[in-house]
Design a protein around this motif. Structure first.
Motif, PDB file in Angstrom:
ATOM      1  N   MET A  79       1.959  -9.392  -5.667  1.00 56.92           N
ATOM      2  CA  MET A  79       1.318  -9.529  -4.363  1.00 56.92           C
ATOM      3  C   MET A  79       0.723  -8.188  -3.956  1.00 56.92           C
ATOM      4  SD  MET A  79       2.830 -10.926  -0.715  1.00 56.92           S
ATOM      5  CE  MET A  79       3.738  -9.439  -0.308  1.00 56.92           C
ATOM      6  N   GLY A  80      -0.468  -8.267  -3.359  1.00 59.79           N
ATOM      7  CA  GLY A  80      -1.122  -7.091  -2.806  1.00 59.79           C
ATOM      8  C   GLY A  80      -1.534  -7.364  -1.377  1.00 59.79           C
ATOM      9  N   ASP A  81      -2.383  -6.490  -0.845  1.00 56.71           N
ATOM     10  CA  ASP A  81      -2.728  -6.574   0.571  1.00 56.71           C
ATOM     11  C   ASP A  81      -3.475  -7.844   0.955  1.00 56.71           C
ATOM     12  OD1 ASP A  81      -5.019  -5.696  -0.823  1.00 56.71           O
ATOM     13  OD2 ASP A  81      -5.701  -4.454   0.845  1.00 56.71           O
ATOM     14  N   MET A  82      -4.364  -8.342   0.114  1.00 53.94           N
ATOM     15  CA  MET A  82      -5.141  -9.529   0.499  1.00 53.94           C
ATOM     16  C   MET A  82      -4.266 -10.788   0.548  1.00 53.94           C
ATOM     17  SD  MET A  82      -8.907  -8.888  -1.159  1.00 53.94           S
ATOM     18  CE  MET A  82      -8.376  -8.883  -2.853  1.00 53.94           C
ATOM     19  N   ILE A  83      -3.385 -10.944  -0.428  1.00 56.79           N
ATOM     20  CA  ILE A  83      -2.488 -12.102  -0.429  1.00 56.79           C
ATOM     21  C   ILE A  83      -1.497 -11.989   0.728  1.00 56.79           C
ATOM     22  CG2 ILE A  83      -0.682 -13.297  -1.729  1.00 56.79           C
ATOM     23  CD1 ILE A  83      -2.259 -12.619  -4.290  1.00 56.79           C
ATOM     24  N   ALA A  84      -0.995 -10.785   0.992  1.00 57.25           N
ATOM     25  CA  ALA A  84      -0.072 -10.585   2.107  1.00 57.25           C
ATOM     26  C   ALA A  84      -0.759 -10.859   3.438  1.00 57.25           C
ATOM     27  CB  ALA A  84       0.505  -9.173   2.068  1.00 57.25           C
ATOM     28  N   ALA A  85      -2.011 -10.442   3.576  1.00 62.90           N
ATOM     29  CA  ALA A  85      -2.755 -10.722   4.813  1.00 62.90           C
ATOM     30  C   ALA A  85      -2.927 -12.225   5.007  1.00 62.90           C
ATOM     31  CB  ALA A  85      -4.109 -10.023   4.788  1.00 62.90           C
ATOM     32  N   SER A  86      -3.100 -12.951   3.921  1.00 64.96           N
ATOM     33  CA  SER A  86      -3.187 -14.410   3.983  1.00 64.96           C
ATOM     34  C   SER A  86      -1.858 -14.996   4.480  1.00 64.96           C
ATOM     35  CB  SER A  86      -3.542 -14.968   2.602  1.00 64.96           C
ATOM     36  OG  SER A  86      -3.529 -16.371   2.597  1.00 64.96           O
ATOM     37  N   TRP A  98      11.191 -10.638  -6.713  1.00 63.34           N
ATOM     38  CA  TRP A  98      11.943  -9.978  -7.778  1.00 63.34           C
ATOM     39  C   TRP A  98      10.908  -9.520  -8.792  1.00 63.34           C
ATOM     40  CZ3 TRP A  98      15.259 -12.303 -12.181  1.00 63.34           C
ATOM     41  CH2 TRP A  98      16.018 -11.299 -12.778  1.00 63.34           C
ATOM     42  N   GLY A  99      10.242  -8.435  -8.421  1.00 61.36           N
ATOM     43  CA  GLY A  99       9.136  -7.880  -9.174  1.00 61.36           C
ATOM     44  C   GLY A  99       8.452  -6.840  -8.299  1.00 61.36           C
ATOM     45  N   CYS A 100       7.168  -6.626  -8.539  1.00 59.26           N
ATOM     46  CA  CYS A 100       6.426  -5.548  -7.869  1.00 59.26           C
ATOM     47  C   CYS A 100       5.356  -6.055  -6.910  1.00 59.26           C
ATOM     48  CB  CYS A 100       5.742  -4.668  -8.913  1.00 59.26           C
ATOM     49  SG  CYS A 100       6.880  -3.720  -9.923  1.00 59.26           S
ATOM     50  N   VAL A 101       4.955  -5.136  -6.022  1.00 62.83           N
ATOM     51  CA  VAL A 101       3.818  -5.321  -5.131  1.00 62.83           C
ATOM     52  C   VAL A 101       2.861  -4.162  -5.345  1.00 62.83           C
ATOM     53  CG1 VAL A 101       5.103  -6.604  -3.372  1.00 62.83           C
ATOM     54  CG2 VAL A 101       4.987  -4.108  -3.231  1.00 62.83           C
ATOM     55  N   ARG A 102       1.692  -4.229  -4.701  1.00 56.63           N
ATOM     56  CA  ARG A 102       0.738  -3.120  -4.734  1.00 56.63           C
ATOM     57  C   ARG A 102       0.067  -3.002  -3.371  1.00 56.63           C
ATOM     58  NH1 ARG A 102      -4.220  -4.103  -8.506  1.00 56.63           N
ATOM     59  NH2 ARG A 102      -5.636  -4.680  -6.875  1.00 56.63           N
ATOM     60  N   ASP A 103      -0.763  -1.993  -3.193  1.00 55.71           N
ATOM     61  CA  ASP A 103      -1.424  -1.731  -1.909  1.00 55.71           C
ATOM     62  C   ASP A 103      -0.391  -1.438  -0.820  1.00 55.71           C
ATOM     63  OD1 ASP A 103      -4.073  -2.390  -2.962  1.00 55.71           O
ATOM     64  OD2 ASP A 103      -3.451  -4.493  -2.827  1.00 55.71           O
ATOM     65  N   VAL A 104       0.600  -0.618  -1.139  1.00 56.64           N
ATOM     66  CA  VAL A 104       1.736  -0.441  -0.233  1.00 56.64           C
ATOM     67  C   VAL A 104       1.368   0.184   1.115  1.00 56.64           C
ATOM     68  CG1 VAL A 104       3.465  -0.463  -2.064  1.00 56.64           C
ATOM     69  CG2 VAL A 104       2.487   1.705  -1.337  1.00 56.64           C
ATOM     70  N   ALA A 105       0.365   1.037   1.173  1.00 57.91           N
ATOM     71  CA  ALA A 105      -0.025   1.609   2.471  1.00 57.91           C
ATOM     72  C   ALA A 105      -0.501   0.503   3.408  1.00 57.91           C
ATOM     73  CB  ALA A 105      -1.105   2.669   2.289  1.00 57.91           C
ATOM     74  N   GLU A 106      -1.254  -0.451   2.876  1.00 58.74           N
ATOM     75  CA  GLU A 106      -1.730  -1.570   3.682  1.00 58.74           C
ATOM     76  C   GLU A 106      -0.591  -2.540   4.004  1.00 58.74           C
ATOM     77  OE1 GLU A 106      -3.203  -0.467   0.912  1.00 58.74           O
ATOM     78  OE2 GLU A 106      -5.157   0.222   1.597  1.00 58.74           O
ATOM     79  N   LEU A 117      11.011  -5.030  -5.657  1.00 59.96           N
ATOM     80  CA  LEU A 117      11.703  -3.973  -6.384  1.00 59.96           C
ATOM     81  C   LEU A 117      10.970  -2.648  -6.330  1.00 59.96           C
ATOM     82  CD1 LEU A 117      12.839  -5.870  -9.608  1.00 59.96           C
ATOM     83  CD2 LEU A 117      14.174  -5.343  -7.556  1.00 59.96           C
ATOM     84  N   ALA A 118       9.639  -2.685  -6.486  1.00 61.92           N
ATOM     85  CA  ALA A 118       8.871  -1.449  -6.618  1.00 61.92           C
ATOM     86  C   ALA A 118       7.397  -1.747  -6.399  1.00 61.92           C
ATOM     87  CB  ALA A 118       9.086  -0.844  -8.013  1.00 61.92           C
ATOM     88  N   SER A 119       6.603  -0.700  -6.486  1.00 58.73           N
ATOM     89  CA  SER A 119       5.148  -0.857  -6.416  1.00 58.73           C
ATOM     90  C   SER A 119       4.534  -0.365  -7.717  1.00 58.73           C
ATOM     91  CB  SER A 119       4.575  -0.069  -5.235  1.00 58.73           C
ATOM     92  OG  SER A 119       4.809   1.314  -5.410  1.00 58.73           O
ATOM     93  N   ILE A 120       3.377  -0.932  -8.027  1.00 56.74           N
ATOM     94  CA  ILE A 120       2.626  -0.557  -9.216  1.00 56.74           C
ATOM     95  C   ILE A 120       1.162  -0.902  -8.933  1.00 56.74           C
ATOM     96  CG2 ILE A 120       2.946  -2.797 -10.365  1.00 56.74           C
ATOM     97  CD1 ILE A 120       3.188  -1.223 -13.035  1.00 56.74           C
ATOM     98  N   PRO A 121       0.212  -0.091  -9.393  1.00 53.35           N
ATOM     99  CA  PRO A 121      -1.189  -0.391  -9.099  1.00 53.35           C
ATOM    100  C   PRO A 121      -1.768  -1.558  -9.891  1.00 53.35           C
ATOM    101  CG  PRO A 121      -0.992   1.681 -10.298  1.00 53.35           C
ATOM    102  CD  PRO A 121       0.390   1.226 -10.000  1.00 53.35           C
TER     103      PRO A 121
END
Length: 168
Positions: A79-86, A98-106, A117-121
């Motif tokens: 998941m990243g910022d666009m899916i989270a915004a949705s 149980w895995g990673c996200v990205r776009d953590v500042a957003e 668990l963590a972030s990854i680009p």
């Protein structure tokens, strides 16, 4: 919450239900602006493919929590910022991955509970795979669709509907 579930701190839940409460083992971090959330569970089981995550979070959440069993993979974000915004737009209370996200500042600015668990680009590759509304197993806890999840700064506790109804 629109599911009618009142938030109760996870420590209080564990003290009340003891070993009848399921809890997820430590290791999850908060990524959203909301650190205390609860709701009825919807599940997704997927490995490095966020097709079902994107689809579900684009539907009405009505205060529910999406629990994603990504098998603990640290190779790509589910998941990243666009899916989270949705998810925010559609009324989801939170997402536990149980895995990673990205776009953590957003993600940190969004009014959504997000534990992962963590972030990854690196983004996942969409291959239209994944299972919805199946039992998933996160470290320490088997989680069923329809369970009620409570998450806060101390961790994640999962109750059956019957246990959660006893809180009212």
């Amino acid at each position: 919450m629109s599911t009618g579930q009142t938030f109760v701190p996870t420590c209080d839940l564990f003290d009340r239900f003891k070993d009848a409460a399921r809890y997820v083992l430590p290791g999850f971090r908060d990524f959203g602006a909301v650190t205390r959330f609860s709701g009825e569970v919807v599940t997704v089981k997927c490995l490095e493919d966020n097709s079902r995550v994107k689809e579900l979070l684009a539907t009405p959440g009505t205060g529910r929590v999406l629990v994603v069993d990504g098998a603990g993979s640290l190779r790509c974000a589910l998941m990243g910022d666009m899916i989270a915004a949705s998810a925010v737009k559609n009324g989801w209370a939170g997402v536990v991955i149980w895995g990673c996200v990205r776009d953590v500042a957003e993600l940190a600015t969004l009014p959504l509970g997000i534990k992962a668990l963590a972030s990854i680009p690196r983004a996942s590759t969409r291959r239209d795979q994944g299972l919805v509304d199946v039992a998933v197993e996160l470290p320490g806890a088997l989680i069923q669709p329809g369970d009620i999840l409570f998450a806060d700064e101390d961790g994640i506790v999962v109750l059956t509907r019957e246990q959660a109804a006893a809180l009212k």
